[in-house]
Design an enzyme around this catalytic site. Structure first.
Site, PDB file in Angstrom:
ATOM      1  N   CYS A  63       1.335  -4.207  -9.541  1.00  0.00           N
ATOM      2  CA  CYS A  63      -0.414  -3.347  -9.642  1.00  0.00           C
ATOM      3  C   CYS A  63      -0.484  -2.611  -8.253  1.00  0.00           C
ATOM      4  O   CYS A  63      -0.308  -2.640  -7.215  1.00  0.00           O
ATOM      5  CB  CYS A  63      -0.891  -4.412 -10.346  1.00  0.00           C
ATOM      6  SG  CYS A  63      -3.074  -4.010  -9.566  1.00  0.00           S
TER       7      CYS A  63
ATOM      8  N   SER B  34      -3.010  -2.710  -6.382  1.00  0.00           N
ATOM      9  CA  SER B  34      -3.702  -3.577  -5.661  1.00  0.00           C
ATOM     10  C   SER B  34      -2.940  -4.057  -4.335  1.00  0.00           C
ATOM     11  O   SER B  34      -3.078  -4.558  -3.470  1.00  0.00           O
ATOM     12  CB  SER B  34      -4.897  -4.420  -6.363  1.00  0.00           C
ATOM     13  OG  SER B  34      -6.446  -3.521  -6.786  1.00  0.00           O
TER      14      SER B  34
ATOM     15  N   HIS C 156      -1.515  -1.709  -2.064  1.00  0.00           N
ATOM     16  CA  HIS C 156      -2.332  -0.927  -0.725  1.00  0.00           C
ATOM     17  C   HIS C 156      -2.292  -2.067   0.037  1.00  0.00           C
ATOM     18  O   HIS C 156      -2.782  -2.077   1.315  1.00  0.00           O
ATOM     19  CB  HIS C 156      -4.664  -1.345  -1.355  1.00  0.00           C
ATOM     20  CG  HIS C 156      -4.854  -0.158  -2.572  1.00  0.00           C
ATOM     21  ND1 HIS C 156      -4.399   1.069  -2.139  1.00  0.00           N
ATOM     22  CD2 HIS C 156      -5.207  -0.463  -3.802  1.00  0.00           C
ATOM     23  CE1 HIS C 156      -5.258   1.911  -3.615  1.00  0.00           C
ATOM     24  NE2 HIS C 156      -5.618   0.860  -3.874  1.00  0.00           N
TER      25      HIS C 156
ATOM     26  N   HIS D 191      -0.321  -9.892  -8.459  1.00  0.00           N
ATOM     27  CA  HIS D 191      -1.661 -11.248  -9.218  1.00  0.00           C
ATOM     28  C   HIS D 191      -1.506 -10.105 -10.714  1.00  0.00           C
ATOM     29  O   HIS D 191      -2.606 -11.072 -10.927  1.00  0.00           O
ATOM     30  CB  HIS D 191      -3.175 -10.823  -8.874  1.00  0.00           C
ATOM     31  CG  HIS D 191      -2.526  -8.888  -8.085  1.00  0.00           C
ATOM     32  ND1 HIS D 191      -2.255  -7.943  -7.652  1.00  0.00           N
ATOM     33  CD2 HIS D 191      -3.943  -8.440  -9.312  1.00  0.00           C
ATOM     34  CE1 HIS D 191      -2.445  -7.256  -8.250  1.00  0.00           C
ATOM     35  NE2 HIS D 191      -3.601  -6.817  -9.157  1.00  0.00           N
TER      36      HIS D 191
ATOM     37  N   CYS E 169      -4.483  -7.968 -14.693  1.00  0.00           N
ATOM     38  CA  CYS E 169      -4.799  -7.186 -13.795  1.00  0.00           C
ATOM     39  C   CYS E 169      -5.478  -5.740 -14.920  1.00  0.00           C
ATOM     40  O   CYS E 169      -6.228  -5.228 -15.167  1.00  0.00           O
ATOM     41  CB  CYS E 169      -4.322  -6.728 -12.238  1.00  0.00           C
ATOM     42  SG  CYS E 169      -5.564  -5.629 -11.751  1.00  0.00           S
TER      43      CYS E 169
END
Ligand SMILES: NC(=O)c1ccc[n+]([C@@H]2O[C@H](COP(=O)([O-])OP(=O)(O)OC[C@H]3O[C@@H](n4cnc5c(N)ncnc54)[C@H](O)[C@@H]3O)[C@@H](O)[C@H]2O)c1
Ligand SMILES: [Zn+2]
Ligand SMILES: [Zn+2]
Length: 381
Positions: A47, A49, A52, A71, A178
């Site tokens: 993902c 995220s 990031h 996650h 997610c």
């Protein structure tokens, strides 16, 4: 071999330093303490995220390396700590980065899906008792988003887990952990897209593509899919987009200008920002109908990033809102999304661009940096 109650030695991808690739290490995973669950992770997808964090964009003083990212996973319970009643060894589960304690003010409210119970420890990369279950060569390794599923085994709080249909293929439904839930629910639950409406989705990774799918499921008439990568047009149209726009093809005219021109100055009913960029958030906001347009921010920016908008642009009724995990309450809704997939009511297969080994994950994140592909799924052997 019965592993319950003993540490497990296994393979994991460890981020030792921000802005460095993940390294593949042998780690020790301690047994679950009271209220915790140890999971054998079967699959985990990438993902943005996670990316990031690797790129230092989500770095906060409280987030510490070394840590184990991931996650968007699915797995099988290996053992449970004292007092855990909801799951047992052998259950198929999806870890929930947005937990559901059912007790906090937020969980008791139907106005939000964001549980506040574990927020502080989770953000600090710790289990609820403020310690970690991972070590690598004797060094403490931190958790991430309460999941850390880029590891063959992980330990999560029993508030951060839900049991799913054991027939569901874990290397597919991991994306419900997610990306799919986040985008699909942003359209269905957060924006409440209406039948016959117009929608525009900025950014077509798994999050944006599932927002397109959600707009279609809600009966939107027009769905404009927007990305700087023209290769995303095909999959966006397959999932329900009626139009594709590449901001790079528009010369000097900002995309909101073109959208306003094309809608006779009226703007779009529902827009979604699924990139994580303040400039595209502004474009998504200004593309909305000035009286009733709803702009839903899904993308995540660095924590210090601000968004400035002209005050008069909001006064007539345009709305700006955020959405976390698609408005879904994890324990209540994730098993239902798995059932929707099993009943062929929810497409996941088209979101999976490739299956990879854990050791190939740095290359998968490189392709994500270039805006390519949707999801790369790590399948653990
Ligand atoms: N709110 C939440 O609950 C939640 C949950 C998951 C992810 N996210 C965030 O959602 C965002 C998207 O995640 P993802 O995994 O789908 O990412 P991704 O990297 O797979 O997709 C992003 C897409 O945006 C496109 N893009 C980049 N810059 C653009 C621009 N200027 N204009 C148009 N398109 C552009 C890329 O080409 C790519 O296709 C990230 O910021 C992620 O952190 C939020
Ligand atoms: Zn709660
Ligand atoms: Zn995510």
């Amino acid at each position: 071999m019965d592993t319950a109650g003993k540490p497990i030695t296994c393979k994991a991808a460890v981020l030792w330093e921000f802005n460095k690739p993940l390294s593949f290490e042998t780690i020790e995973v301690a047994p679950p303490k009271a209220g915790e669950v140890r999971i054998k992770v079967v699959a985990n997808s990438t993902c943005h995220s996670d990316l990031h964090v690797i790129d230092g964009a989500l770095w906060e003083k409280r987030m510490q390396c070394p840590l184990i990212l991931g996650h968007e996973g699915a797995g099988i319970v290996e053992s449970v700590g004292e007092g855990v009643t909801e799951v047992q060894a052998g259950d198929h589960v999806i870890p929930l980065w947005n937990p559901q304690c059912r007790e906090c003010e937020n969980c008791k409210s139907n106005k939000t899906n964001v549980c506040s119970k574990l927020r502080d420890t989770q953000n600090a990369g710790l289990m609820p008792d403020k310690t970690t279950r991972f070590t690598c060569n004797g060094k403490t390794v931190y958790h991430f988003m309460g999941c850390s599923t880029f590891s063959e085994y992980t330990v999560v709080s029993d508030l951060s887990i839900c049991k799913i249909n054991p027939e569901a293929p874990l290397d597919k439904v991991c994306v419900i952990g997610c990306g799919i839930s986040t985008g699909y629910g942003a359209a269905i639950n957060s924006a409440k897209v209406t039948e016959g409406s117009s929608c525009a989705v900025f950014g077509l990774g798994a999050v944006g593509l599932s927002a397109v799918m959600g707009c279609k499921a809600a009966g939107a008439k027009t769905i404009i899919a927007i990305d700087i990568n023209p290769d995303k047009a095909e999959i966006a149209k397959k999932l329900g987009a009626t139009d594709f726009m590449n901001p790079k093809d528009l010369g000097q005219i900002p995309i909101e200008g073109v959208i306003l021109q094309q809608t006779g100055g009226r703007g779009i009913d529902f827009t979604f920002e699924c990139i994580g960029n303040a400039a595209t958030m502004k474009s998504a906001f200004y593309s909305c109908h000035n009286a009733w347009g709803v702009c839903t921010i899904v993308g995540v920016t660095p924590p210090t990033q601000e968004l400035s908008i002209i005050t008069l642009a909001i006064v007539a009724g345009r709305k700006l809102q955020g959405s976390v995990f698609g408005g879904y309450k994890g324990k209540d809704d994730v098993p239902k999304l798995v059932e929707q997939y099993m009943n062929k009511e929810l497409n996941i297969d088209d979101f999976i661009s490739q299956n990879i080994k854990l050791e190939e994950v740095n290359e998968a994140f490189d392709t994500m940096r270039q805006g390519k592909l949707a999801r790369s799924v790590v399948k653990f052997e």
